[in-house]
Scaffold this motif. Structure first.
Motif, short mmCIF file in Angstrom:
data_model
loop_
_atom_site.label_atom_id
_atom_site.label_comp_id
_atom_site.label_asym_id
_atom_site.label_seq_id
_atom_site.Cartn_x
_atom_site.Cartn_y
_atom_site.Cartn_z
N ASP A 19 0.81 -1.22 0.00
CA ASP A 19 0.00 0.00 0.00
C ASP A 19 0.85 1.27 0.00
O ASP A 19 0.31 2.37 -0.11
CB ASP A 19 -0.94 0.02 1.21
N ILE A 20 2.17 1.14 0.14
CA ILE A 20 3.05 2.30 0.16
C ILE A 20 3.34 2.75 -1.27
O ILE A 20 3.78 1.95 -2.10
CB ILE A 20 4.37 1.98 0.89
N THR A 21 3.09 4.03 -1.55
CA THR A 21 3.37 4.56 -2.89
C THR A 21 4.58 5.47 -2.90
O THR A 21 5.23 5.63 -3.92
CB THR A 21 2.17 5.33 -3.45
N VAL A 22 4.91 6.11 -1.75
CA VAL A 22 6.04 7.03 -1.67
C VAL A 22 6.70 6.87 -0.30
O VAL A 22 6.01 6.75 0.71
CB VAL A 22 5.58 8.50 -1.82
N ALA A 23 8.03 6.86 -0.28
CA ALA A 23 8.80 6.91 0.97
C ALA A 23 9.61 8.19 0.95
O ALA A 23 10.24 8.51 -0.05
CB ALA A 23 9.71 5.70 1.10
N ASN A 24 9.58 8.94 2.04
CA ASN A 24 10.16 10.28 2.08
C ASN A 24 10.96 10.47 3.36
O ASN A 24 10.54 10.05 4.42
CB ASN A 24 8.98 11.26 2.02
N VAL A 31 11.02 9.58 8.60
CA VAL A 31 10.72 8.80 7.41
C VAL A 31 9.20 8.67 7.38
O VAL A 31 8.58 8.15 8.30
CB VAL A 31 11.37 7.41 7.43
N LYS A 32 8.62 9.18 6.28
CA LYS A 32 7.17 9.13 6.11
C LYS A 32 6.84 8.36 4.85
O LYS A 32 7.61 8.38 3.89
CB LYS A 32 6.60 10.55 6.00
N VAL A 33 5.71 7.66 4.87
CA VAL A 33 5.25 6.95 3.70
C VAL A 33 3.85 7.43 3.35
O VAL A 33 3.05 7.72 4.23
CB VAL A 33 5.27 5.41 3.89
N ARG A 34 3.59 7.55 2.06
CA ARG A 34 2.25 7.89 1.57
C ARG A 34 1.60 6.59 1.12
O ARG A 34 2.21 5.78 0.43
CB ARG A 34 2.32 8.87 0.41
N LEU A 35 0.33 6.42 1.52
CA LEU A 35 -0.38 5.19 1.20
C LEU A 35 -1.27 5.38 -0.02
O LEU A 35 -1.77 6.47 -0.28
CB LEU A 35 -1.23 4.76 2.40
N ALA A 36 -1.45 4.29 -0.76
CA ALA A 36 -2.32 4.30 -1.93
C ALA A 36 -3.75 4.54 -1.50
O ALA A 36 -4.13 4.25 -0.37
CB ALA A 36 -2.20 2.97 -2.67
N GLY A 37 -4.53 5.08 -2.40
CA GLY A 37 -5.93 5.32 -2.10
C GLY A 37 -6.28 6.77 -2.34
O GLY A 37 -5.41 7.63 -2.51
N ALA A 38 -7.54 7.04 -2.34
CA ALA A 38 -8.03 8.39 -2.64
C ALA A 38 -7.54 9.42 -1.63
O ALA A 38 -7.28 10.57 -1.99
CB ALA A 38 -9.55 8.39 -2.69
N ASP A 39 -7.40 9.03 -0.38
CA ASP A 39 -6.98 9.98 0.65
C ASP A 39 -5.49 10.26 0.63
O ASP A 39 -5.06 11.31 1.09
CB ASP A 39 -7.38 9.48 2.04
N GLN A 63 16.66 2.71 2.04
CA GLN A 63 16.89 1.38 2.60
C GLN A 63 15.58 0.64 2.80
O GLN A 63 15.50 -0.57 2.56
CB GLN A 63 17.63 1.49 3.94
N LEU A 64 14.54 1.36 3.22
CA LEU A 64 13.23 0.74 3.39
C LEU A 64 12.73 0.16 2.07
O LEU A 64 12.28 -0.98 2.01
CB LEU A 64 12.22 1.76 3.93
N VAL A 65 12.84 0.92 1.00
CA VAL A 65 12.39 0.46 -0.31
C VAL A 65 13.20 -0.76 -0.75
O VAL A 65 12.65 -1.73 -1.28
CB VAL A 65 12.48 1.60 -1.35
N ARG A 66 14.53 -0.74 -0.51
CA ARG A 66 15.37 -1.89 -0.89
C ARG A 66 14.96 -3.16 -0.13
O ARG A 66 14.90 -4.25 -0.70
CB ARG A 66 16.84 -1.58 -0.65
N VAL A 67 14.69 -3.03 1.16
CA VAL A 67 14.30 -4.20 1.96
C VAL A 67 12.97 -4.75 1.46
O VAL A 67 12.82 -5.96 1.26
CB VAL A 67 14.22 -3.84 3.46
N ILE A 68 12.00 -3.87 1.22
CA ILE A 68 10.69 -4.32 0.74
C ILE A 68 10.84 -5.02 -0.61
O ILE A 68 10.26 -6.08 -0.85
CB ILE A 68 9.71 -3.15 0.66
N THR A 69 11.61 -4.42 -1.51
CA THR A 69 11.81 -5.01 -2.84
C THR A 69 12.49 -6.37 -2.73
O THR A 69 12.11 -7.32 -3.42
CB THR A 69 12.66 -4.07 -3.71
N GLY A 70 13.47 -6.49 -1.87
CA GLY A 70 14.18 -7.75 -1.69
C GLY A 70 13.29 -8.86 -1.15
O GLY A 70 13.52 -10.04 -1.43
N LEU A 71 12.28 -8.50 -0.38
CA LEU A 71 11.39 -9.50 0.19
C LEU A 71 10.20 -9.83 -0.71
O LEU A 71 9.47 -10.77 -0.45
CB LEU A 71 10.86 -9.00 1.54
N SER A 72 10.02 -9.06 -1.77
CA SER A 72 8.81 -9.22 -2.59
C SER A 72 8.69 -10.59 -3.25
O SER A 72 7.58 -11.03 -3.53
CB SER A 72 8.75 -8.12 -3.65
N ASP A 73 9.78 -11.28 -3.49
CA ASP A 73 9.74 -12.60 -4.12
C ASP A 73 9.86 -13.74 -3.12
O ASP A 73 9.81 -14.90 -3.50
CB ASP A 73 10.86 -12.74 -5.16
#
Length: 94
Positions: A19-24, A31-39, A63-73
């Motif tokens: 559900d995370i679309t942006v990490a900032n 570190v803030k994340v924007r979630l998918a959805g209308a809001d 680093q957060l994005v790299r960890v998530i990507t590495g676990l996706s498979d």
């Protein structure tokens, strides 16, 4: 199917990684994340800490994005959480 969740630094909130679309990383070290959805809800997953001896990497959001990507498979469920010097993950039972 992989189920990856991200915990905030206090462990009081869990966010589904897909559900995370942006990490900032903001100017205050949060570190803030924007979630998918209308809001487009923004959630702080790591708040700046006042302790000067606690140094966080300047690329903690990347680093957060790299960890998530590495676990996706990977198979199973994972909980990703912040440690003082970077992100760690643990396997969670299904």
């Amino acid at each position: 199917m992989t189920d990856v969740w991200v915990a905030n630094d206090e462990g009081t909130e869990l966010i589904r990684a897909r559900d995370i679309t942006v990490a900032n990383l903001d100017y205050n070290g949060n570190v803030k994340v924007r979630l998918a959805g209308a809001d487009g809800v923004v959630v702080t997953v790591v708040a700046h800490r006042a302790h000067h001896e606690e140094h966080r990497p300047g690329d903690l959001h990347r680093q957060l994005v790299r960890v998530i990507t590495g676990l996706s498979d990977a198979a199973g469920a994972f909980l990703v959480h912040d440690e003082t010097r970077g992100w760690q993950w643990v396997t969670e039972p299904l």
